[in-house]
Enzyme design. Structure first.
Site, PDB file in Angstrom:
ATOM      1  N   SER A 129      -2.704   7.705  -1.195  1.00 10.96           N
ATOM      2  CA  SER A 129      -2.415   6.541  -1.956  1.00 10.96           C
ATOM      3  C   SER A 129      -2.997   5.131  -1.411  1.00 10.96           C
ATOM      4  O   SER A 129      -2.794   4.174  -2.023  1.00 10.96           O
ATOM      5  CB  SER A 129      -0.844   6.193  -1.631  1.00 10.96           C
ATOM      6  OG  SER A 129      -0.057   7.556  -2.410  1.00 10.96           O
ATOM      7  N   SER A 132      -0.264   5.736  -4.713  1.00 14.78           N
ATOM      8  CA  SER A 132       0.764   4.906  -5.179  1.00 14.78           C
ATOM      9  C   SER A 132       0.429   3.330  -4.653  1.00 14.78           C
ATOM     10  O   SER A 132       1.350   2.534  -5.262  1.00 14.78           O
ATOM     11  CB  SER A 132       1.873   5.386  -4.266  1.00 14.78           C
ATOM     12  OG  SER A 132       1.774   5.351  -2.768  1.00 14.78           O
ATOM     13  N   LYS A 157       2.528  -4.208  -0.188  1.00 12.97           N
ATOM     14  CA  LYS A 157       3.126  -3.225  -1.223  1.00 12.97           C
ATOM     15  C   LYS A 157       4.850  -2.870  -0.846  1.00 12.97           C
ATOM     16  O   LYS A 157       5.309  -2.948   0.329  1.00 12.97           O
ATOM     17  CB  LYS A 157       2.509  -1.909  -1.063  1.00 12.97           C
ATOM     18  CG  LYS A 157       2.964  -0.807  -1.662  1.00 12.97           C
ATOM     19  CD  LYS A 157       2.150   0.546  -1.140  1.00 12.97           C
ATOM     20  CE  LYS A 157       2.634   1.881  -1.760  1.00 12.97           C
ATOM     21  NZ  LYS A 157       1.611   3.121  -1.299  1.00 12.97           N
TER      22      LYS A 157
END
Lengths: 479, 479
Positions: free
Chosen positions: B176, B152, B74
């Site tokens: 997230s 997220s 990520k």
């Protein structure tokens, strides 16, 4: 009473266990000693003798220190219903009493200790000497008019004078190690999260603070650590658990350790007194004679003056926060007239700090901690320093003036150049009484281990205690 | 259909170990899958396929448990030296920012033998529970391209669900990891605070809410990956107790009968949880009972208090202000409203005026709530069972509303009613893909354990995976 007065807590507990002495006798003895010495030392500010006698007579938890008398510093370690003033006139005048019992106090009670009273502390524990306006100065049993250190100066004077074998202490910038050094005691600051700061405080917002004690023997420090460690529900973090009890480390072979020696102020802002340098260097020689490898080396990260300034902001914020909290609890805002000059000066500075600035300071201190930790990860076991930059100073040395309200704080930097770094990093560190000045004042040395490694500190501290024992050193003012 | 796409990381690593596939073959296959599906999903922000192929060819590929297995990271916090680090922001994308160092977790990924093929999409600074940044555009859910993959870690969620890679790095400061796991039908373990190092840039004292780990398709991958990446790095400020045995060894060991509370109401309000989510929770409760666990309707009373999320606005807005400042420093110019998304800027404006004292107040109130909340586990409960989300994955554009930034942000509260609490407490929690609704969308089920009990979550997850397997389910968009 001298025979009981200078027995350590482990020995006193053993007398109870074998039935040679009762808890009531131990407590009565301690009360007699406090009554005799406190007029000279001003170490104990709240007494609860009658309740202590009844606690000693009643059923006591069957812990490792059953019946042994103890004192708690009047900063944290609250006991519901007892006076609790944190060295503040504001709280003293309000007649404030604790509305709950802290997790740590509960652990001390569960260990069987009998609690006799509360000891002196500077206002909010802000300076390394116990001379609050609220309760006056605590004297060093080694010499009247000299600081007993701070902030746990009341506890240290009480233990050094022989009132009790151990007393509660805590350390947010050196406040266990500094008075241990000044009073000739063992002072271990444990790893962050070793003992609960709850229920009110926590290890994230009060990440500098570690709870512990001052004692006269390494075995007492180890066994107290066993008794008070371990998490409570909702603690935001906990230190890595040891493989075995700390008391089992006393007498265990520490192996051959690689030790770095630091005897200068790492940011170069002050000279280190020759007595303190001598203390560390002679300890280095002793460690070498015990088979350890000592070399001139120290961790990076903290040799940065900007960090000191940035970190001052964190202290200031904590101070402002504390005044706001006390105002809320007492129901009246704290004003400049209610607190000492330094306290108000710091709080004013703290109120102007923004949250993003606080985060930036935390980020810098995190970076410094990571850099410093690299030194341990790369092969060093311990850092050896003098505990302090100077032998114990005279009362008044850290007083502030209206012209310079934080002057006392700034002056104290030269006295304590070696301790606060390890509150930032959360590592364990211990002060040991291995040196005395020609004048007869104690000078401590500090050993710092990697995060979570109190076991290493206790093994080597016990080895040093055997090699250069201090148990026979009794201060002029004693029970 | 590529046969390798359906294999989890453990199975792919076994192929390499047995000589049935080379790292290069695994990475080439993953590269083909990425090239094929990225146009539909927009899961990656940048790729490093050429360098990954080089990594797979070299003898220097680490001989770890996942040698040769492809993965993605990520694009938030977990930096990789020389690779883009944009954190979902236009500013860093346009400046072409690259990272100077591997984060501690990236180093552990590499040491495990993993080959990194690129970075995945994230909302700006990871603030939203959906992944629709202005900088890189929305990531689409492989189960329904009109819907959110969650956030997220939505880029990682879409990539793993569609079979691009067997697992991908993810992080969780309010849900997230768990939210995209629920939206995309994956296993999402939010690890205990401090279990995985967030350094060198991060630190739990500055940001106690956030943890880093991964999204996986199987429980055994989560366990084996956690074995590979857990454990402290020098200077980490908090480190939980290490488990007695490897997590992967727990996969074959059924947990003892557990006492599990089940909750299907919305914390703190009478607003309903979507029936699809309630049904998933109730079905899981029945499965757990059939496995011999004791399940009853119960949850910590503190879950219904406002404090369950009271710290988020001060903590997140302060963090936004801090992040904005850091980005300004990185690009060496002052940044304003036009440089960030409206929500980010609005939060940052709010955050930069928060005083450090108020920030400390919010943190302290949060910790006091955490103690009340965590007492439930000490009182004898092992797990809390809820749905992960308040509703099935919503359409893109529902949670991200740039024209009225706080509308979508507030809407996120009913979407993610449960997950933020565990970021406040630091306890571990896991989302498991145990249900689908009539439309075929994944519905996640959420289990939370006591502090430090990642092991218990992995054990119960493994048991549920056998009882109610999900490995045959494939989204419509899949490699």
């Amino acid at each position: 009473m001298t025979d009981l007065a200078f027995l350590d807590a482990t020995a006193q507990a053993e007398l109870v266990r074998t039935g040679e002495v009762s808890p009531v006798e131990l407590v009565d003895g301690a009360i007699t000693r406090i009554e005799k010495l406190n007029p000279q030392l001003n170490a104990v500010i709240h007494e609860r003798f009658e309740r202590a006698r009844s606690d000693a007579a009643g059923p006591l938890p069957d812990g490792p220190f059953r019946g042994v008398p103890i004192l708690f510093k009047d900063l944290m370690c609250q006991v519901e219903g007892d006076p609790y003033h944190e060295g503040m006139r504001f709280l003293k005048n309000a007649g404030h009493r604790a509305d709950h019992t802290d997790n740590l106090a509960q652990r001390y009670f569960d260990a069987g200790f009998v609690y006799l009273g509360r000891t002196n502390t500077p206002e909010l524990g802000l300076v390394p000497t116990a001379e609050p306006d609220a309760y006056g100065a605590t004297h060093n049993p080694w010499k009247s008019g000299i600081t007993s250190g701070g902030s746990s100066g009341g506890s240290a004077a009480a233990v050094a004078g022989g009132m009790v074998p151990v007393a509660h202490a805590n350390d947010g910038g050196g406040s266990i190690r500094i008075p241990a050094s000044c009073c000739g005691l063992v002072g271990l600051k444990p790893t962050r999260g070793r003992s609960s700061l709850g229920p009110e405080l926590n290890e994230i917002s009060s990440f500098l603070i570690a709870e512990g004690c001052v004692s006269r023997s390494v075995r007492d420090t180890a066994a107290v650590l066993d008794a008070i460690s371990g998490p409570f529900p909702g603690d935001p973090t906990q230190a890595p658990r040891p493989d075995r009890p700390y008391r089992d480390e006393v007498g265990a072979d520490p192996g051959r350790l690689r030790i770095g020696l630091l005897t200068h102020n790492p940011i170069g802002s002050s000279e280190i007194d020759p007595e303190c340098v001598t203390a560390a260097k002679s300890t280095a020689e002793l460690l070498e004679s015990l088979g350890h490898q000592v070399e001139d080396s120290y961790p990076g990260g903290f040799d940065n003056e900007d960090l000191v300034a940035e970190f001052g902001a964190v202290w200031a914020v904590e101070c402002a926060y504390a005044l706001d909290e006390w105002g809320r609890k007492v129901g009246r805002a704290v004003t400049a007239d209610d607190v000492e000059l330094l306290t108000w000066g710091l709080a004013e500075a703290g109120r102007s700090v923004t949250a993003p600035q606080l985060l930036a300071a935390l980020a810098s201190s995190q970076q410094a901690s990571r850099e410093a930790a690299r030194w341990w990860a790369d092969g060093f076991d311990l850092l050896l320093t003098p505990t302090l930059g100077e032998p114990p100073v005279e009362h008044g040395a850290f007083a502030s003036t209206p012209e310079n309200p934080i002057g006392g704080f700034i002056r104290s930097a030269a006295f304590v150049p070696f301790t606060a770094q390890f509150n930032i990093s959360g590592q364990p560190a211990i002060s040991l009484p291995l040196h005395w000045t020609p004048e007869g004042l104690p000078v401590g040395i500090q050993l710092v281990a990697g995060f979570g490694r109190e076991d290493v500190l206790i093994r080597v501290a016990a080895q040093l205690e055997t090699a250069r024992p201090w148990a026979d050193r009794i201060p002029p003012t004693h029970a | 259909m590529d046969d390798l796409a359906s294999l989890d990381a453990t199975a792919q690593a076994d192929l390499v170990r047995r000589g049935e596939a080379t790292p290069l073959e695994l990475v080439e296959a993953a590269a083909r899958r990425i090239e094929k599906l990225q146009p539909e999903l927009n899961a990656l922000t940048t790729n490093r396929i050429d360098r990954a192929l080089d990594d797979a060819r070299t003898d220097e590929l680490a001989d770890g448990p996942f040698r040769g297995v492809p993965c993605l990271i990520k694009d938030l916090a977990c930096t990789m030296a020389g690779e883009p680090a944009h954190e979902g922001t236009r500013v860093l994308k346009e400046s072409g920012n690259t990272a100077d160092v591997d984060s501690n977790l990236t180093r552990r990924f590499k040491a495990a033998g993993l080959v990194v093929l690129g970075r995945t999409n994230t909302p700006e600074f990871g603030i939203m529970p959906t992944t629709e940044p202005a900088s890189y555009g929305p990531t689409h859910n492989p189960w329904d391209l009109t819907r959110t993959p969650g956030g997220s870690s939505g880029g990682s969620g879409a990539a793993v669900a569609a079979g691009l890679v067997p697992f991908a790095h993810a992080s969780d400061g309010g849900g997230s990891i768990r939210i995209p796991a629920a939206c995309c039908g994956l296993v999402g373990l939010k690890t205990s605070r401090g279990r995985v190092s967030v350094g060198p840039a991060g630190g739990e004292l500055r940001y106690p809410l956030g943890v880093q780990f991964a999204l996986t398709r199987t429980v055994r991958d989560a366990a084996a990956l956690l074995d590979a990446v857990a454990g402290p790095e020098p200077g980490d400020p908090v480190t939980p107790a290490t488990p007695a045995r490897a997590y992967r060894e727990l996969m074959d060991v059924a947990p003892p009968p557990l006492r599990i509370g089940v909750m299907t109401t919305m914390p703190g309000t009478t607003d309903p949880i979507h029936p699809d989510c309630v049904a998933a929770t109730e079905a899981t409760a029945a499965t757990l009972e059939s496995l011999g666990h004791h399940v009853e309707v119960a949850h910590p009373a503190a879950f219904d208090e406002d404090e369950r999320i009271s710290a988020f606005i001060p903590l997140w807005s302060t963090k936004a202000a801090y992040d904005v400042r850091m980005v300004s420093d990185m690009v060496e110019r002052s940044l304003g409203a036009n440089d960030f998304e409206p929500l980010t800027w609005a939060l940052a404006v709010r955050g930069r005026d928060v005083s450090a004292v108020d920030y400390e107040l919010a943190l302290a109130a949060m910790q006091v709530w955490c103690r009340r909340f965590m007492q439930w586990w000490t009182d004898g409960w092992d797990l809390l069972l809820t749905s992960t989300l308040g509703e099935p994955p919503v359409e893109l554009g529902v949670l991200s509303t740039p024209d009225e930034p706080f509308r979508g942000f507030a809407r996120g509260g009913t979407f993610t009613p449960y997950s933020p609490a565990m970021n406040q407490t630091g306890q571990p929690a896991i989302s498991l893909p145990l249900a689908q609704n009539d439309e075929g969308l994944p519905i996640g089920v959420h289990l939370a354990a006591d502090a430090g009990r990642d092991d218990l979550l992995l054990q119960i997850a493994a048991q549920l995976e056998i009882a109610q397997p999900w490995s045959d389910r494939r989204p419509p968009v899949h490699a």
